[in-house]
Design a protein around this motif. Structure first.
Motif, mmCIF file in Angstrom:
data_model
loop_
_atom_site.group_PDB
_atom_site.id
_atom_site.type_symbol
_atom_site.label_atom_id
_atom_site.label_comp_id
_atom_site.label_asym_id
_atom_site.label_seq_id
_atom_site.Cartn_x
_atom_site.Cartn_y
_atom_site.Cartn_z
ATOM 1 N N TRP A 191 9.518 3.893 4.315
ATOM 2 C CA TRP A 191 10.616 4.525 3.581
ATOM 3 C C TRP A 191 11.052 3.570 2.483
ATOM 4 C CZ3 TRP A 191 15.728 2.356 4.031
ATOM 5 C CH2 TRP A 191 16.700 3.017 3.263
ATOM 6 N N SER A 192 11.209 4.122 1.295
ATOM 7 C CA SER A 192 11.663 3.322 0.154
ATOM 8 C C SER A 192 12.796 4.065 -0.530
ATOM 9 C CB SER A 192 10.503 3.097 -0.817
ATOM 10 O OG SER A 192 10.924 2.385 -1.962
ATOM 11 N N GLY A 247 0.772 -1.237 0.000
ATOM 12 C CA GLY A 247 0.000 0.000 0.000
ATOM 13 C C GLY A 247 0.797 1.277 0.000
ATOM 14 N N LEU A 248 2.120 1.218 0.170
ATOM 15 C CA LEU A 248 2.954 2.422 0.192
ATOM 16 C C LEU A 248 3.834 2.465 -1.047
ATOM 17 C CD1 LEU A 248 4.038 2.671 3.938
ATOM 18 C CD2 LEU A 248 2.100 3.740 2.786
ATOM 19 N N GLY A 249 4.020 3.673 -1.599
ATOM 20 C CA GLY A 249 4.715 3.856 -2.861
ATOM 21 C C GLY A 249 6.150 3.377 -2.842
ATOM 22 N N VAL A 250 6.615 2.895 -4.005
ATOM 23 C CA VAL A 250 7.959 2.356 -4.176
ATOM 24 C C VAL A 250 8.818 3.385 -4.899
ATOM 25 C CG1 VAL A 250 9.326 0.516 -5.217
ATOM 26 C CG2 VAL A 250 7.074 0.008 -4.265
ATOM 27 N N GLU A 294 16.587 7.848 -5.373
ATOM 28 C CA GLU A 294 15.302 8.422 -4.976
ATOM 29 C C GLU A 294 14.913 7.870 -3.615
ATOM 30 O OE1 GLU A 294 11.920 9.183 -7.767
ATOM 31 O OE2 GLU A 294 10.937 7.625 -6.570
ATOM 32 N N ASN A 295 14.487 8.779 -2.739
ATOM 33 C CA ASN A 295 13.916 8.422 -1.447
ATOM 34 C C ASN A 295 12.438 8.787 -1.454
ATOM 35 O OD1 ASN A 295 16.112 7.679 0.764
ATOM 36 N ND2 ASN A 295 17.012 9.256 -0.568
ATOM 37 N N ILE A 324 15.664 -0.701 -1.529
ATOM 38 C CA ILE A 324 15.724 -0.896 -0.090
ATOM 39 C C ILE A 324 14.502 -0.234 0.519
ATOM 40 C CG2 ILE A 324 17.134 -0.635 1.997
ATOM 41 C CD1 ILE A 324 19.519 -0.072 0.172
ATOM 42 N N GLY A 325 13.918 -0.844 1.535
ATOM 43 C CA GLY A 325 12.752 -0.221 2.149
ATOM 44 C C GLY A 325 12.406 -0.803 3.500
#
Length: 875
Positions: free
Chosen positions: A384-385, A116-119, A449-450, A362-363
């Motif tokens: 966090w991705s 559900g959280l953006g990559v 990108e973070n 990484i996330g």
């Protein structure tokens, strides 16, 4: 493969589906059959059962791909697995899936999430877009793939194509403890490219290998604790060859070059009607690819509280050596016919470069949900991705010409037109003394990108567990921070001859009459490169020319209401998004330093879905929504470059508006009795305003008219289409000994249109969007025996254009592509299984096309077949 081939396959597939599925449904209605709950479901049947179960639970139009009983998806990576879903295609990097498109729309218009959280993404090779590279994420990393096609207010608004959610495994699903370990060997059949000059030295073996392990368990007196851990490592060696005929020229009867089409769209009467090539290139690669990574998920569950912490690391490293031989600037056409001619060779370039490409994902995700006794809940997700791309590649290029520059060509194949070339002076082409150093440079590319994302949601009766009203409200804060730092060190050429650094091969492509002469790159780097001086001026410019930083802050709030009746459910609401952007880019000249430009937009996005059970096994689904296609970071964060000599300017556009799409969907789903499968159909329409294209316009500065190249909002685009899907786990109408057969498949048709202003300010309409295939689909036939299973899969990906071009003869895109894959599983015992997989059984090449009506070859890519043999242990 062309359209004719696909239509033949389509006709036979449609006929087969009609013959097989209809009797299955009637047979199950007229006679009782074994409940799937009462038997052990494995392999393809386990995947299909998971799909049917998830689809029936979902109120909107969505599709799924589920793991099998061994916790595995059917393909090498996520992109290739997703193409089995109706309306989804994979964008391949030769033989490996990389990105996905949904409903024919560019991959930049999808939103990809993990739980559900953006990559985070760095696009392709550290590019400027939003495409999420799914090649690096193995299929074993997730338990369920979901593609939402109707949008609700609780998900991010930045998805016009689809909201792609990768659901990770839970220890609370299935039995525990659970252990699967699998390992084996792989072989890529195309190993023809000589590798004695590879950047990391000669490659000794064409055989690769892979290993993966997954562990899940529950702990505690009430099994309230859970853990899932997984790791994987794979390596394969693959060669690749490209026949590139990237340009063509048009002549008059007297031999002068002309444009074949006039400004009014009519054929130029001066054109002699023949098409001649103006260049041909042979790019040949050796590559060693290594994928590795791990994930760990810790879970806690009570009757009211669920909490989890997920950490993941996925990486890919490539060691790619490219040998490039380019025959360029062919002109002075004579003796032309429809299928042949003679040209003068203008230049030959022989290049070598080594690309050690590295990618990382990484996330970490923290999830929690508390269910109150009165049906209300409160959930919090924070994540966090991080994604980065690194590449450090030396590039060596020599340039020369043979004494006799004549070259003849003939068309040896049509559909598209493929040429074969005969050089009049093969010995001259292979004489290394005729080539001198043209260029040596070392390029480094880095992008990262973070993404920081926090979501807080509160609701009541959201899942419709009780009849009546429900609601859900929430807020979301997300920051996207993208940086790109590309550099190139240029060196002053000393005009050294190729003689001592030549790598003569006996490798001769079928479309040339001469074997290829290459560069011994490692020897050049050892003996010549240290003696060359840096070109300080060029290097200083290259240090910042492509650099930027792009920050995007999204603040969103939403509210929705639901009403659940005895056989229907309504969900409707609003989502508000306020987006601020800040782009940091280099100045026009080095002394200017960096400048910051701010922009942003806000949008109100309404949506509504309605699901109605027409019968116990027949469900109607309706959807209407508005969603966004956000501008790419590189469209905004692009350095301004101005040439007073040429009166030209190129720049980014911080004032770009997002695309806004009005989406309408109708779906019908029929569930076969005894959970044996489903038949589904969906109609969709998307009216997209403010489409983004790159245009040239005039701008007056200090009395001088400049031609400005800049991304701008176009008038709009329209897309509509049809999706069909079918799953039948058992063909129950067949005699008992044949009821092990099952089928699945899907077919999608997409029609698109975009209207924009061309460089002359004229309205232009294209009947196809970038990356939009008209037809695509796949079908699978499988047979499950007592201790074995076999599955044959057919996939078709229709041709598409990959750019909107100002002139019709400059058009380019990809021809249709078809593959047939085979997988076989044999159970040695309850724990041990032997697995075999073959990909691209037909040994199909991929073909890129160009020119008027896309009738000529641009690029033909040969990569061969691949085979995998694994031994699996499950506890």
């Amino acid at each position: 493969m062309g359209r004719t081939s696909f239509k033949a396959h389509l006709a036979s597939t449609a006929g087969l589906a009609a013959i097989l599925i209809a009797p299955t449904a009637m047979a199950q209605q007229s006679a009782p059959a074994a409940q799937l709950d009462d038997i052990t479901v494995v392999g393809a049947r386990a995947e299909a059962l998971g799909i049917v179960t998830q689809k029936r639970r979902t109120d909107g139009i969505a599709d799924f791909l589920s793991e099998d009983e061994a916790g595995q998806l059917p393909d090498l990576n996520i992109a290739e697995s997703l193409r089995r879903i109706p309306g989804v295609t994979a964008i391949f990097d030769e033989d490996r899936g990389r990105f996905v498109t949904v409903r024919g729309l560019n991959a930049n218009l999808n939103y990809v999430a993990i739980d559900g959280l953006g990559v985070a993404t760095t696009d392709e090779f550290g590019g400027t877009g939003r495409k999420v590279n799914l090649e690096v994420i193995p299929s074993g990393a997730v338990g369920l793939l979901e593609v939402r096609k109707t949008f609700t207010p609780d998900i991010d608004g930045g998805a016009i194509g689809g909201f792609v959610d990768l659901h990770t495994r839970s220890a609370f699903k299935g039995r525990a403890p659970f252990i699967v370990a699998e390992g084996g060997l792989n072989l890529q059949t195309y190993q023809d490219v000589p590798n004695g000059n590879s950047g990391k030295g000669p490659i000794r073996s064409p055989v690769g290998g892979q290993f993966s392990v997954t562990y899940a368990n529950r702990f505690g007196a009430a099994e309230q604790f859970g853990v899932v851990a997984a790791a994987h490592l794979s390596q394969d060696q693959r060669d690749e060859s490209k026949n590139i005929q990237a340009g063509e020229a048009y002549y008059t009867a007297a031999g002068a070059k002309v444009d074949p089409i006039l400004a009014d769209g009519t054929v130029n009467p001066a054109w002699n009607g023949f098409v001649a090539p103006d260049q041909v290139r042979s790019y040949d690669y050796t590559n060693r690819v290594r994928d590795y990574g791990a994930n760990l998920k810790l879970e806690y569950r009570t009757q009211q509280l669920y909490a989890s912490v997920l950490g993941y690391y996925y990486a890919e490293g490539q060691q790619e050596t490219r040998n490039a031989v380019q025959y360029l600037n062919m002109d002075r056409a004579t003796n032309q016919t429809q299928d042949s001619g003679t040209l003068r060779l203008g230049q030959v370039r022989i290049g070598w470069n080594f690309n050690p490409l590295d990618r990382q994902n990484i996330g970490a995700i923290l999830s929690s949900r508390y269910a109150f006794d009165n049906g209300r809940f409160l959930s919090l997700k924070a994540g966090w991705s991080y994604n980065d791309f690194d590449d450090l590649q030396p590039l060596v290029e020599f340039r020369g010409l043979p004494a006799n520059r004549s070259v003849s060509y003939e068309v040896v194949e049509r559909g598209p037109a493929v040429n074969r070339y005969a050089f009049a002076d093969p010995a001259g082409l292979l004489n290394p003394a005729r080539y001198t150093l043209n260029q040596y440079s070392v390029q480094s590319r880095h992008s990262d990108e973070n993404v920081f994302d926090v979501k807080l949601d509160h609701g009541f009766n959201r899942d419709g567990a009780r009849l009546g009203w429900g609601y859900q409200v929430g807020v979301e804060l997300r920051r996207l921070d993208r940086r790109r730092d590309n550099n190139r060190t240029d060196y002053v050429s000393n005009s050294v001859a190729l003689t001592d650094y030549a790598f003569q091969t006996d490798f001769q492509p079928g479309w040339l009459n001469v074997p290829l002469l290459w560069v011994d790159g490692p020897k050049f780097l050892r003996d010549v490169a240290p003696t060359l001086k840096v070109n300080a001026a060029s290097t200083a410019e290259r240090e910042i020319i492509e650099d930027y930083r792009y920050v995007e802050d999204t603040r969103a709030a939403y509210g929705l209401t639901t009403y659940t009746g005895p056989n229907y459910k309504f969900v409707g609401g609003l989502r508000y998004e306020d987006v601020g952007t800040e782009a940091t880019t280099p100045g026009e000249v080095l002394a200017d330093g960096f400048s910051k430009r701010k922009g942003g937009y806000d949008q109100l996005l309404p949506s509504a879905t309605f699901a109605y059970d027409l019968a116990s096994d027949l469900r109607l689904k309706l959807g209407a929504s508005r969603s966004l296609g956000r501008p790419n970071p590189g469209d905004i964060a692009q350095r301004e470059r101005r040439s007073d000599t040429n009166a030209t300017i190129s720049r980014g556009n911080p004032d770009l508006r997002p695309r806004v799409s009005t989406n309408l969907d109708v779906g019908l789903e029929y569930y076969l009795p005894n959970r044996n499968g489903l038949i589904s159909a969906a109609l969709f329409s998307k009216a997209i305003d403010d489409e983004i294209v790159t245009r040239k316009t005039e701008e007056i500065i200090d009395g001088v008219t400049y031609l400005v190249t800049q991304p701008q909002n176009a008038e709009g685009a329209d897309v509509w289409g049809v999706e069909l899907g079918v799953i039948a786990n058992r063909l129950t109408f067949l005699p008992e000994q044949f009821q092990g057969f099952g089928v699945s498949g899907n077919l999608t048709y997409v029609n698109g249109r975009i209207t924009y202003l061309d460089d002359d300010g004229q309205r232009v309409t294209s009947d196809r969007l970038v990356d939009q295939s008209r037809w695509f689909g796949n079908a699978a036939l499988f047979y499950a025996g007592r201790n074995y299973e076999a599955r044959v899969t057919y996939n078709h990906w229709g041709g598409y254009i990959d750019a909107l071009t100002p002139q019709p003869w400059l058009a380019q895109g990809w021809d249709g592509f078809e593959t047939i894959d085979l997988s076989v599983r044999y159970d040695l015992s309850r724990q041990w299984k032997l697995k075999f997989k073959a990909r691209n059984l037909l040994n199909e090449d991929r073909t890129r096309v160009r020119g008027l009506a896309l009738s000529d070859l641009y690029e033909q890519v040969e990569f061969g077949q691949s085979f995998y043999l694994n031994l699996s242990y499950k506890y």
